[in-house]
Write an enzyme that holds these catalytic residues in place. Structure first.
Site, PDB file in Angstrom:
ATOM      1  N   VAL A  97       0.845  -1.192   0.000  1.00 47.85           N
ATOM      2  CA  VAL A  97       0.000   0.000   0.000  1.00 47.85           C
ATOM      3  C   VAL A  97       0.880   1.242   0.000  1.00 47.85           C
ATOM      4  CG1 VAL A  97      -1.819   1.266   1.191  1.00 47.85           C
ATOM      5  CG2 VAL A  97      -1.784  -1.241   1.280  1.00 47.85           C
ATOM      6  N   ARG A  98       0.744   2.048  -1.041  1.00 50.80           N
ATOM      7  CA  ARG A  98       1.470   3.320  -1.121  1.00 50.80           C
ATOM      8  C   ARG A  98       0.467   4.469  -1.183  1.00 50.80           C
ATOM      9  NH1 ARG A  98       6.830   2.388  -2.834  1.00 50.80           N
ATOM     10  NH2 ARG A  98       7.240   0.148  -2.570  1.00 50.80           N
TER      11      ARG A  98
ATOM     12  N   THR B 149      -0.275   6.405  -3.625  1.00 51.09           N
ATOM     13  CA  THR B 149      -1.029   6.493  -4.874  1.00 51.09           C
ATOM     14  C   THR B 149      -1.736   5.196  -5.222  1.00 51.09           C
ATOM     15  OG1 THR B 149       0.560   8.126  -5.713  1.00 51.09           O
ATOM     16  CG2 THR B 149      -0.882   7.076  -7.327  1.00 51.09           C
ATOM     17  N   ASN B 150      -1.043   4.070  -5.146  1.00 48.80           N
ATOM     18  CA  ASN B 150      -1.591   2.786  -5.571  1.00 48.80           C
ATOM     19  C   ASN B 150      -1.436   1.713  -4.502  1.00 48.80           C
ATOM     20  OD1 ASN B 150      -2.316   3.610  -8.236  1.00 48.80           O
ATOM     21  ND2 ASN B 150      -0.181   3.417  -8.868  1.00 48.80           N
ATOM     22  N   ILE B 151      -2.304   0.718  -4.576  1.00 43.10           N
ATOM     23  CA  ILE B 151      -2.154  -0.531  -3.829  1.00 43.10           C
ATOM     24  C   ILE B 151      -1.835  -1.622  -4.836  1.00 43.10           C
ATOM     25  CG2 ILE B 151      -3.296  -2.278  -2.408  1.00 43.10           C
ATOM     26  CD1 ILE B 151      -5.078  -0.074  -1.294  1.00 43.10           C
ATOM     27  N   VAL B 152      -0.775  -2.383  -4.571  1.00 43.78           N
ATOM     28  CA  VAL B 152      -0.385  -3.476  -5.459  1.00 43.78           C
ATOM     29  C   VAL B 152      -0.507  -4.787  -4.686  1.00 43.78           C
ATOM     30  CG1 VAL B 152       1.413  -4.432  -6.941  1.00 43.78           C
ATOM     31  CG2 VAL B 152       1.210  -1.950  -6.666  1.00 43.78           C
TER      32      VAL B 152
ATOM     33  N   ASP C 236       8.484   0.415   3.028  1.00 44.90           N
ATOM     34  CA  ASP C 236       8.767   0.156   1.611  1.00 44.90           C
ATOM     35  C   ASP C 236      10.255   0.205   1.334  1.00 44.90           C
ATOM     36  OD1 ASP C 236       8.593   2.887   2.274  1.00 44.90           O
ATOM     37  OD2 ASP C 236       8.124   3.484   0.227  1.00 44.90           O
ATOM     38  N   ARG C 237      10.962   1.139   1.965  1.00 41.09           N
ATOM     39  CA  ARG C 237      12.401   1.276   1.737  1.00 41.09           C
ATOM     40  C   ARG C 237      13.158   0.081   2.318  1.00 41.09           C
ATOM     41  NH1 ARG C 237      14.117   7.051   3.845  1.00 41.09           N
ATOM     42  NH2 ARG C 237      15.916   6.708   2.443  1.00 41.09           N
TER      43      ARG C 237
ATOM     44  N   THR D 110       5.312   7.902  -5.484  1.00 41.76           N
ATOM     45  CA  THR D 110       4.813   9.231  -5.148  1.00 41.76           C
ATOM     46  C   THR D 110       5.981  10.135  -4.784  1.00 41.76           C
ATOM     47  OG1 THR D 110       2.790   8.195  -4.313  1.00 41.76           O
ATOM     48  CG2 THR D 110       3.183  10.485  -3.708  1.00 41.76           C
TER      49      THR D 110
END
EC number: 2.7.1.33
Length: 271
Positions: A7-8, A10-13, A111-112, A134
């Site tokens: 989950v970011r 802008t988008n969820i992958v 995420d990083r 983003t």
């Protein structure tokens, strides 16, 4: 099968893996827009709809979220709908195997960390990870797999959106490679600034990292790109070596498997 959830802002992958370890394979992935107002029930309904007949084959879930409101709902969703299978949410206290050599490890985005883990696993040496999301993150990973820090700049899309919204004479443009660096109309000029400008930004940051850290000056350093805008920027970059479209999903898989192995050994997971 393992469900991975990235989950970011802008988008969820979503990614669906079969197998484990060296036999793992990403079978399918899905993308949807992030809505910070979504509830746990709405997330579960959407995910289950995308998974279709695979929903009953899920044997584990690994997730991360850089959006705090969605992170809370992800936790609730996992307990409510997938509480019967092992699940891991990447946050402080979860074992990733990545030492965080920074001032405040709790500030480092999940995420990083996950990207750094996957990059070191895939390339087995010092690496620089560029995530075009983003924000544009340039993260530095030592030969031992340690997260050394990095750089954060605005993302490509958010930068062009800000330019259009804050400039009376400019409008939002399609993000594609223009015919040349020297644009012949306003649209091409904005596209040139975005595409070639961001390639230059990334190259500049990567080269500065190489200059500042002696161990990153050699040919054994891998520069890896991921994120939605990566395929657009890579052809114009002089420093990026590899594209790993599913880097974050792969990292989530690794975190899940490491935590499962830890639990299986009877040891308590640690950061």
């Amino acid at each position: 099968m393992l469900l991975t959830v990235d989950v970011r802002n802008t988008n969820i992958v979503l990614g669906l893996f079969s197998g484990t370890g060296e036999y793992s394979k990403l079978l399918q992935d899905w993308r949807m827009r992030t809505d910070p107002r979504m509830t746990a029930d709405e997330l579960a309904l959407t995910f289950r709809g995308l998974l279709g007949t695979h929903v009953d084959e899920i044997t584990g879930v690994a997730a991360l979220s850089t959006v705090p409101s969605v992170l809370r709902e992800i936790r609730v969703m996992l307990e409510r709908y997938w509480g019967h299978v092992p699940h891991v949410v990447v946050e402080p206290g979860i074992r990733t195997g990545v030492p965080l050599l920074v001032d405040n490890p709790k500030e480092v985005g999940a995420d990083r960390i996950v990207n750094s883990l996957a990059a070191h696993h895939l390339y087995e040496g010092p690496c620089i990870v560029v995530d075009f999301g983003t924000s544009t993150c340039v993260d530095v990973v030592s030969a031992k797999g340690e997260f050394l820090g990095g750089c954060i700049a605005p993302g490509l899309e958010i930068s062009t959106d800000a330019l259009a919204s804050q400039s009376a004479a400019l409008r939002k443009v399609e993000l594609v490679r223009p015919r040349s660096v020297v644009g012949k109309n306003t649209v091409e000029c904005m596209q040139s600034g975005a595409v070639f400008g961001f390639a230059g930004l990334v190259d500049g940051l990567v080269n500065r990292v190489r200059d500042e850290l002696p161990e990153f000056g050699g040919d054994d350093v891998s520069v890896i790109a991921t994120g939605d805008s990566a395929p657009l920027i890579i052809p114009e970059s002089d420093t990026i070596d590899h594209l790993e479209r599913d880097l974050t999903l792969e990292g989530l898989r690794l975190v899940f498997e490491r935590n499962q192995a830890r639990r299986g050994s009877g040891r308590r997971p640690v950061a």
